[in-house]
Structure formats: C-alpha cells, structure tokens
Design an enzyme around this catalytic site. Structure first.
Site, short mmCIF file in Angstrom:
data_model
loop_
_atom_site.label_atom_id
_atom_site.label_comp_id
_atom_site.label_asym_id
_atom_site.label_seq_id
_atom_site.Cartn_x
_atom_site.Cartn_y
_atom_site.Cartn_z
N CYS A 396 3.24 -7.58 -3.21
CA CYS A 396 3.94 -7.43 -1.94
C CYS A 396 4.46 -8.78 -1.44
O CYS A 396 5.40 -9.32 -2.00
CB CYS A 396 3.04 -6.73 -0.91
SG CYS A 396 3.95 -6.07 0.50
N HIS A 523 1.63 -1.85 -3.98
CA HIS A 523 0.21 -2.23 -3.96
C HIS A 523 -0.54 -1.42 -5.01
O HIS A 523 -1.13 -0.38 -4.71
CB HIS A 523 -0.40 -1.95 -2.57
CG HIS A 523 0.06 -2.89 -1.51
ND1 HIS A 523 -0.64 -4.03 -1.18
CD2 HIS A 523 1.15 -2.87 -0.71
CE1 HIS A 523 0.00 -4.68 -0.21
NE2 HIS A 523 1.09 -3.98 0.10
N GLU A 525 -3.34 -1.87 -6.32
CA GLU A 525 -4.79 -1.83 -6.14
C GLU A 525 -5.27 -0.53 -5.50
O GLU A 525 -6.40 -0.10 -5.71
CB GLU A 525 -5.27 -3.03 -5.31
CG GLU A 525 -4.77 -3.09 -3.87
CD GLU A 525 -3.45 -3.84 -3.70
OE1 GLU A 525 -3.13 -4.21 -2.55
OE2 GLU A 525 -2.76 -4.05 -4.71
#
EC number: 6.3.4.2
Length: 560
Positions: A396, A523, A525
C-alpha cells in the site's frame, strides 16, 4: 443454531479472540460449520477511523468492512470469509434503531435501551449467524460471539441475558475468560480476580458454563479445584490456558482438556468425541513451529512500532510464510522516524541502532499507513533495499513510497512526492483518487476485495500466485500511482506488472535486475492463512533466505 458467547473479565486483551477462534477451530475439525461475530462496545460505526494505537490494526474484509482485528483471528483460524455485519458496534446498533425510529417503525412508542436496543442486538445476531461464510455457501451450525462487561457494554450483556432464554439452554453456552495472576512477591497463583469476575457476571444474569483461566505458567490442580468450588462449576468446566510458544498450540490445549466431549453433551452436538484430521494438522504445525532452527530476520519499517497489534496481520502473514519454508521468523520493528537525519541530530544512539537493525536484516518490509510522519525514514529504507539488492516488499503506502524513491533517485525528480504529503509538488507521482471524498473520513477509501490483472507473463509475483491471469485481494487506500507517469518508470526498469480491470490503476510493481523488489497496492496479509501463506510475503521470505529461484524452478512447490 447453537450460540457460544465468549465474555472476558479482569483485564482486556486477555485473549478472548484467540480462545474463541481456537474453540471454533476445534468445532470445525469435528465437521461443524462455524461462523463468528465480534461485539465492540464503542460508539464508532466501525474501526476505520481509529489510530492503530487505540485497538490495534484495522482489519479489512472482502466486502470492504473495516473491523476489529479479532475478526482477522477468526478468519485465519477458521479459514472463512466474514462480512462487516459480523462486527457489531454500539454505533451500528444505535444508528439502526434511530433510523427505524425516524422511519416510524416504533409507532410512537418511547424508544429505550430495553427493549429496543437489546432486541436490535438479538435480531442482528440471529440474522447474521445464518449468513454462509464458507466456500460451500451452506448455513453455519455454530455461531461464536464475543463481548465484554464494561459499563458501555451493558446493553449487550443484557441482550444476551434475555437471549439465553430465547435460544433455550441446549442452544446457548457462555464461556468466561479470566486472568489468574501470579505476583512475583509470593509466586502464588491467585483466584480472587476470577471469583470476583464470575460473581459480577452472575450479577448481570449470565452464568458461565466454562471458565477459561489465562495465566503465565501452567495452573496447579489445587487452583482449579478452588475456582471450581467458589465459582459454582464442576472441575472439568475450568479450563487452563497458559502462555505458549505460539497460538497454534491453543486449540490443542483446549482439546486435551476434554472440550469436545463437554460441548457434545452441553449443546447436544452430532459429533464424535475425537477431532478429525484438521486438528491433527494443527498439532503437526504447532510441533513443527517449536522445532524450527533456521532463522530469517525481516525489518518492518513503520510508524506504529510501539504496539505489535498495530501490524498483527503483517506479522501473521510473515509467520505463515516462514513456517511454510521451515524458518523461524525474527521480526525486527524499526520506527521509521529513527532512520531520519533529524533523529541523528537529536539522538544519535537511536539513529545508529535503527540503521544497525536495518543493515543486518535479511529482508525489508514497508507496510501500509497514513500521514507524513516517518515517510522520509521509510524512503531511506527503500533506497537501501534497492541499492544494496536487499529483498523488499512494499504494501500500500510502502509501494507508493517505492515509486516516490525511484522517481527521486533514478529519474532525478528531486521534488517527486505524493499529493498526500505535498499537494503542490511539481512531480505528483502518487495522487488522490477521483472518487475519494475528503469531506468524510469514515468508509470513503477504496475498500474490499478487488481484481488485479497481470499484464505480463514475465512477473515474479504472477509465478508466485501460480501463474494466474488475475488475483483478487483486499484494498484500503485513498491514493494511487499517477497513471500518466508510469511510462517514465518502465523505461528505467520499474515495471507495473499488475493493474485493475480497467487498466488505469497501478496495483503491482517489480524492479528489474533485483533479487526481489516488489510493491503491491493491495493488502495481501488479510488473506494469509496458516496453511495457505500469502504469495507476496512468501516471495519476500524465499528471497530473504536465498531460496526463491529454486522455488520458482520447482514450479512453485515447497521442498519437503
């Protein structure tokens, strides 16, 4: 539908989320379909406008919901996809009730906390519990929920006091998580806080069926019997969870203490007494985690490094990837401001310590964030990774700053910047998105799962994703790389290998002639799972351990 309410006592942050997730994992391993709801008593509509120092990271769901990080634990443990309505806040409930009142749904009645707010909570839970969260889209059988006993959470506690009778005893179970402290002065494990906590809960009309006792060290049997006697439960209804080397061990601790047999009897569940292969996989994973010898160090350069929960999903994604390649993760948190020249002037010791950490790391990660503080330090770290050929992943804001750094040092645009930090820059390489509304902060970003299309086959990340033509990952950003300037970067070797479906929004960058220099606007994750690590994070760990090329040559298969 069976409902399991998890309440907490004595202190916050005691591990309700991990324990609820672990119970869900055990029940899922028995073949049941499980969903989860998190109840937060704050008046905010969602977690989107919080500083990470308030409640930890903001977790983003597929539908764009910005929610409490506990929903991240639920998703990772249970391998499900939740929705924004799985996170209930006081703000959402009151907004819902006030909207109904304005619409005239209450027919002139006085709108009160009881019954209107409490009824709204119960209705919300019952409706959301039925929403499918697994890939097979079947209705869940078990709904796990968590709340607390603070003064601001009283309407929720009252709602569940009423709900236990509506749902009937055989369909409702209350698990109370409490702390058993062990003062250093005496070394004795104290039960009084748990006794008081259970007494307070009973005074509110809820009686715990299970008491889960958290402690630093394993709890002695005499303590268990004392809690059983003074809290009016059988000894087998007192469960101990001490601090363990990894959270993967928690479901195993619960299962060893007979929790499957208890739930089978208490909730009349159609399950066997023994768990399936899924829990055996968790056992193997926990054992493997504890036996790891080789270490890989990653420097996380961010601005919220004082609290590890601020980057909870990033840490978990790195941990999942390290475990997949049989390495122990050494995550070094570096405050990006400490890498800046101003720190060298004010506190040279801090400055040199931060740079020492960065220099000895095997890989560098710059995660997402907002605001100008610490950006120059992040740019310094990115420059170091690029010039010294250190494996790098920018997520990001990390990707956006990688573009800024490249513009300044490779394209010689010395004032290149993001309009977030310098609205008047002559070289706006990162700009605000047209649909961003600066008037309101909450829920105005580009949020949720969106498709990223690879525009070339010659991409490391595409290979890591299994040579897919596109990927779908979760986003949370207000700014984007300026699409009008991308050709300047590509001529110098910074390739934009992935973009959105329309081809206007840059999603993935890769640098030529570098072991691993990758930036992603999304993102990844948030989608990482213990047994399915996130490809960008896996790539970083593979590159940091010098095994990326071998992995790619094996067709992206992990060595046994």
């Amino acid at each position: 539908m069976k409902y399991i309410l998890v309440t907490g006592g004595v202190i916050s942050g005691i591990g309700k989320g991990i324990i609820a997730s672990s119970i869900g994992t055990i029940l899922k391993s028995c073949g049941l379909r499980v969903t989860a709801i998190k109840i937060d008593p704050y008046i905010n509509i969602d977690a989107g406008t919080f500083s990470p120092y308030e409640h930890g990271e903001v977790f983003v769901l597929n539908d764009g919901g910005e929610v409490d990080l506990d929903l991240g634990n639920y998703e990772r443990f249970l391998d499900i996809s939740l929705y924004k309505d799985n996170n209930i806040t006081t703000g959402k409930i009151y907004q819902h009730v006030i909207n109904k009142e304005r619409h005239g749904d209450y027919l002139g009645k006085t709108v009160q906390v009881v019954p209107h707010i409490t009824d709204a909570v119960q209705e919300w839970v019952m409706n959301q519990a039925k929403v499918p969260v697994d890939d097979d889209r079947r209705e869940p059988q078990i709904c796990l929920g968590g709340t607390i006993g603070d003064i601001e959470g009283m309407p929720f506690v009252e709602a569940f006091r009423q709900f236990q009778f509506k749902a009937k005893r055989e369909n409702f179970c209350n698990i109370h998580v409490s702390l058993v402290p062990q003062p250093n002065a005496t070394g004795e494990q104290k039960t009084k806080p748990t006794q008081n906590s259970v007494r307070a809960l009973r005074g509110l009309g809820l009686s715990p069926d299970l008491i889960v006792c958290r402690s630093a060290k394993p709890i002695e049997m005499a303590v268990k019997e004392k809690i059983s006697m003074f809290c009016h439960v059988e000894p087998e209804q007192v469960i101990f969870i001490h601090d363990v080397s990894s959270t993967y061990r928690v479901p195993i601790l619960l299962e060893e203490q007979g929790i499957i047999k208890y739930f089978k009897q208490r909730l009349n569940l159609p399950i066997d007494d023994k768990p399936s292969d899924l829990l055996m996989k968790w056992k193997k994973m926990a054992c493997r985690y504890e036996r790891l010898l080789k270490v890989c160090s990653i420097a996380l350069v961010g601005k919220y490094t004082k609290l590890s929960d601020c980057y909870a999903s990033v840490f978990k994604a790195l941990e999942h990837s390290a475990l997949a390649i049989n390495y122990k993760l050494d995550l070094m948190y570096i405050d990006s401001t400490e890498l800046e020249h101003s720190t060298e002037v004010q506190n040279s010791v801090k400055y040199h310590q931060a740079w020492h950490k960065l220099c000895k790391a095997d890989g560098i990660l710059v995660p997402g964030g907002f605001g100008i503080r610490g950006t120059e330090g992040k740019l310094q770290a990115i420059s170091w990774a690029r010039t010294k050929k250190k494996p790098f992943l920018g997520v990001c804001l990390g990707m956006q700053l990688a573009v800024v750094e490249f513009a300044r040092n490779c394209l010689n645009w010395k004032d290149a910047n993001s309009t977030e930090f310098d609205p008047d820059t002559k070289n706006p390489v990162v700009i605000d998105m047209p649909e961003h509304n600066p008037g309101d902060m909450g829920g105005t970003m580009r949020l949720g799962k969106r498709r990223t299309v690879f525009k070339t086959e010659n991409s490391v990340l595409r290979k890591l994703y299994g040579d897919e033509m596109f990927v779908e990952e979760r986003h949370r950003h207000r700014y984007e790389v300026n699409p009008e300037l991308t050709h300047c970067f590509e001529e110098k070797g910074l390739k934009f290998v992935g973009h959105d479906v329309e081809g206007n929004r840059m999603e993935i960058i890769e640098l030529e002639h570098h072991p691993y220099f990758v930036g992603v606007q999304f993102h990844p994750e948030f989608s990482s799972r213990p047994m399915k690590p996130s490809p960008p994070y896996l790539g970083l760990l593979l590159a940091a351990t010098g095994t990326l090329n071998a992995y790619l040559q094996r067709g992206c298969k992990l060595s046994p």
